[in-house]
Structure formats: structure tokens, C-alpha cells
Design an enzyme around this catalytic site. Sequence first.
Site, PDB file in Angstrom:
ATOM      1  N   HIS A  65       0.831  -1.208   0.000  1.00 15.31           N
ATOM      2  CA  HIS A  65       0.000   0.000   0.000  1.00 15.31           C
ATOM      3  C   HIS A  65       0.867   1.260   0.000  1.00 15.31           C
ATOM      4  O   HIS A  65       1.214   1.800   1.042  1.00 15.31           O
ATOM      5  CB  HIS A  65      -0.935  -0.003   1.213  1.00 15.31           C
ATOM      6  CG  HIS A  65      -2.057   0.982   1.075  1.00 15.31           C
ATOM      7  ND1 HIS A  65      -3.357   0.690   1.401  1.00 15.31           N
ATOM      8  CD2 HIS A  65      -2.073   2.266   0.634  1.00 15.31           C
ATOM      9  CE1 HIS A  65      -4.119   1.741   1.161  1.00 15.31           C
ATOM     10  NE2 HIS A  65      -3.355   2.709   0.703  1.00 15.31           N
ATOM     11  N   ASN A  99      -4.756   6.349  -7.311  1.00 10.35           N
ATOM     12  CA  ASN A  99      -5.413   7.660  -7.195  1.00 10.35           C
ATOM     13  C   ASN A  99      -4.428   8.792  -7.485  1.00 10.35           C
ATOM     14  O   ASN A  99      -4.160   9.652  -6.679  1.00 10.35           O
ATOM     15  CB  ASN A  99      -6.054   7.843  -5.808  1.00 10.35           C
ATOM     16  CG  ASN A  99      -5.059   7.685  -4.682  1.00 10.35           C
ATOM     17  OD1 ASN A  99      -4.034   7.024  -4.842  1.00 10.35           O
ATOM     18  ND2 ASN A  99      -5.342   8.293  -3.545  1.00 10.35           N
ATOM     19  N   LYS A 150      -8.234  -1.667  -7.264  1.00 11.87           N
ATOM     20  CA  LYS A 150      -8.484  -0.929  -6.035  1.00 11.87           C
ATOM     21  C   LYS A 150      -9.829  -0.228  -6.140  1.00 11.87           C
ATOM     22  O   LYS A 150     -10.149   0.379  -7.158  1.00 11.87           O
ATOM     23  CB  LYS A 150      -7.381   0.121  -5.827  1.00 11.87           C
ATOM     24  CG  LYS A 150      -7.628   1.130  -4.698  1.00 11.87           C
ATOM     25  CD  LYS A 150      -7.347   0.556  -3.316  1.00 11.87           C
ATOM     26  CE  LYS A 150      -7.730   1.510  -2.191  1.00 11.87           C
ATOM     27  NZ  LYS A 150      -6.666   2.380  -1.735  1.00 11.87           N
ATOM     28  N   HIS A 241      -5.780  -0.781   5.030  1.00  9.74           N
ATOM     29  CA  HIS A 241      -5.674  -0.025   6.294  1.00  9.74           C
ATOM     30  C   HIS A 241      -6.870  -0.144   7.250  1.00  9.74           C
ATOM     31  O   HIS A 241      -7.561   0.828   7.502  1.00  9.74           O
ATOM     32  CB  HIS A 241      -5.402   1.452   6.017  1.00  9.74           C
ATOM     33  CG  HIS A 241      -6.235   2.071   4.924  1.00  9.74           C
ATOM     34  ND1 HIS A 241      -7.601   1.998   4.898  1.00  9.74           N
ATOM     35  CD2 HIS A 241      -5.867   2.762   3.816  1.00  9.74           C
ATOM     36  CE1 HIS A 241      -8.039   2.633   3.823  1.00  9.74           C
ATOM     37  NE2 HIS A 241      -7.018   3.098   3.152  1.00  9.74           N
ATOM     38  N   ASP A 311       0.848   2.327   3.962  1.00  4.32           N
ATOM     39  CA  ASP A 311       0.008   3.407   3.422  1.00  4.32           C
ATOM     40  C   ASP A 311       0.825   4.683   3.302  1.00  4.32           C
ATOM     41  O   ASP A 311       0.424   5.754   3.751  1.00  4.32           O
ATOM     42  CB  ASP A 311      -1.239   3.635   4.297  1.00  4.32           C
ATOM     43  CG  ASP A 311      -2.253   4.553   3.601  1.00  4.32           C
ATOM     44  OD1 ASP A 311      -2.035   4.909   2.421  1.00  4.32           O
ATOM     45  OD2 ASP A 311      -3.255   4.909   4.242  1.00  4.32           O
ATOM     46  N   PRO A 330      -4.888  14.317   3.568  1.00  6.47           N
ATOM     47  CA  PRO A 330      -4.705  13.215   4.519  1.00  6.47           C
ATOM     48  C   PRO A 330      -3.585  12.275   4.091  1.00  6.47           C
ATOM     49  O   PRO A 330      -3.455  11.946   2.921  1.00  6.47           O
ATOM     50  CB  PRO A 330      -6.053  12.487   4.482  1.00  6.47           C
ATOM     51  CG  PRO A 330      -6.609  12.801   3.130  1.00  6.47           C
ATOM     52  CD  PRO A 330      -6.054  14.128   2.699  1.00  6.47           C
ATOM     53  N   GLY A 331      -2.773  11.826   5.050  1.00  2.00           N
ATOM     54  CA  GLY A 331      -1.747  10.833   4.749  1.00  2.00           C
ATOM     55  C   GLY A 331      -0.379  11.226   5.279  1.00  2.00           C
ATOM     56  O   GLY A 331      -0.082  12.409   5.450  1.00  2.00           O
TER      57      GLY A 331
END
Lengths: 448, 305
Positions: A65, A99, A150, A241, A311, A330-331
Site C-alpha cells: 500500500h 489515485n 483498487k 488499512h 500506506d 490526509p496521509g
Amino acid sequence: MKKLQLVDLNLINAKIFLKNEFIEAGISIEANRINKIAKLPNMPKASKTIDVNGNIVLPGLIDVHVHLRDLKLSYKEDFNTGTCAAAAGGFTTVLDMPNTQPPTNTPERLKKKIQRAKNRVIVNVGFYAAFPKQFKQIVEMYRNGAIAFKVFLYHPITELDVNCDDVLLKVFKCAKQLNRPVAVHAEEGEIVQRIEEDLRKSGKSSLNHHLKAHSIKREVNAVQRVVKLAKQTGSHIHFCHISAASSIRHIKKLKQHITCETTPHHIFLTKDVLRKCGSIALMNPPLRSRLNTTRLWHALNDEWIDILASDHAPHALQEKTNENIWEVSPGIPGLETTLPLMLTQVNNGRMSWGRLTQILATKPAEIFQLNRGFIKTGSVADLVIVDVNQEYKIDSSKFYSKAKYSPFDGRKVKGKPIKTFVSGCLVYDSGEIVSEPGSGTILTGSSH
Amino acid sequence: MSFKGRDIISIKDFTREDIDYVLKIAELMEPVVKKGSNILHGKLLATLFFEASTRTKLSFEAAMYKLGGSVIGFAEPETSSIKKGENLADTVRVVENYADVIVLRHPLEGATRLAAEFASIPVINAGSGAEEHPTQALLDLYTVLKEKGRIDGLNIALVGDLRYGRTVHSLAYALSLYDVRLYLVSPELLRMRREVLDTIKGKIEVIETGIEEILQEVDVLYVTRIQKERFPDLAEYAKVKGAYKIDLDLVKKVKKDSIILHPLPRVDEIAAEVDKTPQAKYFQQVRNGIVMRMGLLALVLNAIE
């Protein structure tokens, strides 16, 4: 007459983790593969020899990921920096998420993405594909190299309606026919997005509001929905996740073809970290309570959760800091923190070496049919050498990733990857990237 | 399902169906506790207690009398021929000539199983070493079922001495047959034994954690005594004693409909002030003990099906 054997490389003086125990031996590498595992006197002659100094050799790690970004998001991360971060973190194979900008949701875009990555990656990379608009193109995605599919239930990147059960059933069936897993970001996207919108409109934009929108219930409900559909189709679904411990019992009801991962941040950090780090530590799904974290850790250790994935989701620092939480991307980056964090647990006796290699190499390879993740004669020589005794603090300013921030910054760890080999070639050596871009292989689903 | 002649040695010999059946039989015994019955008239129970115990022995004896049976036995091996050096196998082979069922407690692990191999009459384990205490586990489950109406879906915490406390080993095995979440709360020194953990972890969610974190979560708080006599070193005992005390402040934080259980005897791990709270169910547990043991005796002596 005895044939003169000269292999490419000998790693000598190694502690190799084989079949659940360490053996002291060496590894010979010939034509990218492990040729022999033997004690020194029994090793063939080699054109090059590296003394591992008694350090531990593990199978090269696999992170299923990772957001390598690139393309229009190259300012966040690109194929080279992302895979350098992987090598520095002990990962020899990563699977890249679709993405991107533009999203990887047509056969043509996937083809272009692979073309671009080819000469830039230094570890092995496989690519996820989002489902294309037309069902008949799914096979083409596969032929063009998709390693898996995905589905984002939150902020979907396919033009298909993922809220419609029939659509999911159909794409799950297609993936099953191709024998490819479907990875799912399980959150009730529509509801989350609606709550987010309501909060945003009423000026509620704190970290707590973000947690509220992405509550545990949203994940558990989505998991239940997808499990139900997976049951009907028999497809291999892999949950990305998992952050809510309560999701697990729903997933594990169908052991054979449903797998899941959790992340280092979900097992090591609680939402209290948000107070300290602020929006830097914002990600989806978000951090949870301390008890939830404890439960996830046990679930990972006790084999309810199959694997660990970082992730790795890099952003530019300015995208991570904003008073208004809805403007924050986010991330967090994870490739360079995952192994040191886990080695620290192994050093503390909280996890076994066997489980560590399972969750970061053997099982990820099994789930995504990568035909690696183990050390044995004949297998691809993807290896990582770790020094279990090095103690240091995580320092994000030294990351190879473009994302030089981390909620783990300053955390004391013990254990460090010191050398990474991809297909028998040394790509990372004691803090330095030592290979040229393009040394990694593109893994495709249709080639095995 | 027949339990006729069956030895009750380890909870590990039970399937979920077995346990559910035993729990059902125990429920049938509820009205009999008060008014008594004659279904075991003419039957004789021998209680062989090679280790000190009051309540388990009393509970079995009371259960036997309530069903019309009689009891013989000893609780002080010093006064019996054990003192003269008779081995366990011989003791059992003598006693089986008098009695119809044996209840045995022994300080050595595995002693009950050995006795059962020699005896032609059913042997019930009333505690062997630090290993297991199956009838306690059954009465614990019965209490949970009675108080909460179900076992599946509950969050259950075992607190205190999880290493030497044999009741928690049997209980953990039994709970792993149900759909529960199990929290294990203990000092590092008294963590649940490896072999128990290894068996139950693949079946249910098991979380070792601190007590504060779980107070809001648990439906059943199962507290155990930190047993002095199990410690090889008294300095170690002093260190962990009272580390997990349940008092009124703590009970205020638990769910209103949760229950607190304890196999008894307690020392100071549950404060006396907690006894009055609606959560305190450990004395009901004692009553459920006799009900459960009546059911078991009736089953192995084939007086009920």
C-alpha cells in the site's frame, strides 16, 4: 572435469532467517537469483563478496500500500524518490495506488504510467488499477499489467457507481475471473462525505470534527457491506488499512478469500497524537483510541490481521498544515519508518521474527501472488540486511521521500535496515542509494 | 447427549454443545436447590481432597445431599493412609468399591486425569495444581448466562493472577468456544500462561491490556485473588499484591449493566464497599456453583438426561 563456477555475488557471514530460525551461513547470488545457501567452505567462488558482519538477512520486504504519486503530483513524490524511500526502508517491492493525477482508471493511462515508471524505479513496483468505466476494459487493464484492482469507497476514482451493490458484484466477479485481488478502502464514503460537507458548511473544521466524520462505524459498516458481496461472488477481497478493531471479526468470518492489512500508525499511534502533532498526523481512516490501538496490535500479532502495509501517502508540507482541517491533505509517509518501528517491537520481545517476516514479506507476496517474500534457493534475490542493535531517533529530515514530516519524528527505535538488494543488486547501502534509476522491475499481474 | 459415567477432568474435553447442554441442565436444577430431590438416593459421593479447600468441597457435598445422595471423604490427607505412603492409583481403586462418583482435588497437575484412568467410576476434577478447575469454569459461564442472558457477543475481562489462578485457565478455554472478546489484565509477572494463550488466540480476540482502558467496554469483570501460596518468592508477591484492586471509584466507571465476578475467597482485591453495588455478583456465583454441581452429578450418575 569439474566445472568452474563463478557466481555474481557472495554474501558471507550472515544470520539468515530460514524456516522460523536463524542459521549462520552465506548466500550466493547468480543471475538475480539465490543460487545457494551454505556455510562458507561450501560456497561457490564469486566475482564479488560482501561481508555482512554477522547481521541479519531477511527476505526483501513488500509494501502493498504505497502512493508513489508522480505524474502531475510529482511535487509530492515521484517514482524515483518513492522507491528510494522504499529501498532505504528495507522494501524491495511496493504496490502503487491508482489515485494519481490523472487517475489510473483506463488501460491507456496504466500503460503510460508503467512506461514512465520503468526507467525511474529502483525497487520492484506493481500497479493497482481502478476499475475502468466499461466492464470489458477490465481485462485490458489486466493485460496492460495491473497487479490488482483498487476500490475507493470514499472519494471514488472510478466512474462506476461504487455505492451500487450490483456494480461492485460485477467488478468483483471480473476480478475473480482474472484471479486478481480487489483492494478496498472501506469507509461509507457517501455518508462520510455528506457529514464532512455539513461540518464544513457550519464552520466546524477541527481535528475532532475530522474524527467525527470518519468514525469507526463508517468503516465497520462498509466492511460488512463488502464482506457480504464478497461472499456472493467468492472473489478475493483485500481490505486496506483496517483502523477499527471491530471490523476484524466481520472480515475473519470468511477466512479463505478475504484478507486485510493494518498500518504502523494505526497500531502505534492514538488520536492523542493529534494534540501533539496537529494536522501532520491527519490521515484516512484516522487515528483511534488507545484501546482500539491495543486491540489492533494483538489482532496483527495473533494472525487475525494478515499483513502490515505502510500506506505511504506523501504530501507537500504546506498541504499538511492548515487551520481548516478540510483543506489538509490526509496521509503520512511510511516507507522509512515501518521497519525500524517493527524491529523495535521484535527487539522488545513483543513480536517474533517469524511473524515479522510473515506480515511484511511472505503474506503480502502470497495475497498478491508476487512469487517472492522468502529466502530459498532459486528465488529472486530480494534481500534486506538489518542491524538489530542500532539505536537512534526517527528523523524525517533525512527521509528519501519528498515528504519530510512524520508523527513518529523523534521516536526512539532500535534496529535499522543497512543494505537492500533488489534482484541481487545492491541498491541501498548504509544510508546511501547506490543504484541507478531503473534498477527495479515492473511486476505485472499477467506475467505470472 | 449422555454424560453417563463421564469423567469431568478438563474443560478442554468439552465441545460447545457439551457446555450448552450442561448449562441447560443446571437451569433445570434451579427449583430443586430449595426444595431438594431424591434422584440420587442411594448414591454415594467420595470427596478426596489432597489440598485445602472449603467452598468447593462444601459445594459438591451440598449438591449431593440436595439430590438425596450421601457423601464420604477426606480433606486432610495427613489422617488417611496417604500418610502411610499409599499412592493415588491405589487410593482410587479402593474408593471406587464404596462410592459411585469421586470428586478429587490434588496439588499436582495431571493427578485427576491419572486417577480417572484407574477408576471405573466417574471422576470429577475439583482443581488440579495450577492447571484447571473445570466445574468453576462451568459455574462461571452459568453465572454469565444467567446475569447477562447470553455469552456470545460479550466483552469479558480476566483480572489479576492469570498465571497461577487455575480458574481463569479453565474459564479462558471455555470462553474461547464462544464468540467473545477477552481482555487479559495482569501484572507482567502474572501474565496468562503461554499454552493457554496459544490455544485460545486463534479462536477469539484476546487483548492483554491495562484496566483503566477497558472499564467502559467490559460486560463481565472477572477478578481473581493473587494467591500467596503460588509464589515461589514472597518478595515478588509483595510487589504485585493489591495492584489491581477493585474499589467503589473504579466501579463507578464501569457500565451500569456490567457484572463483577470472583471465584472467592477474596483477600482485598475487591473492596467490601463494592459488595452492595448492583454489579457485584460473586455471591450469586456461589449459589450458582451448587446448582451447576447438582446438574453435573445428576448427569454423570445418569439420573437426568
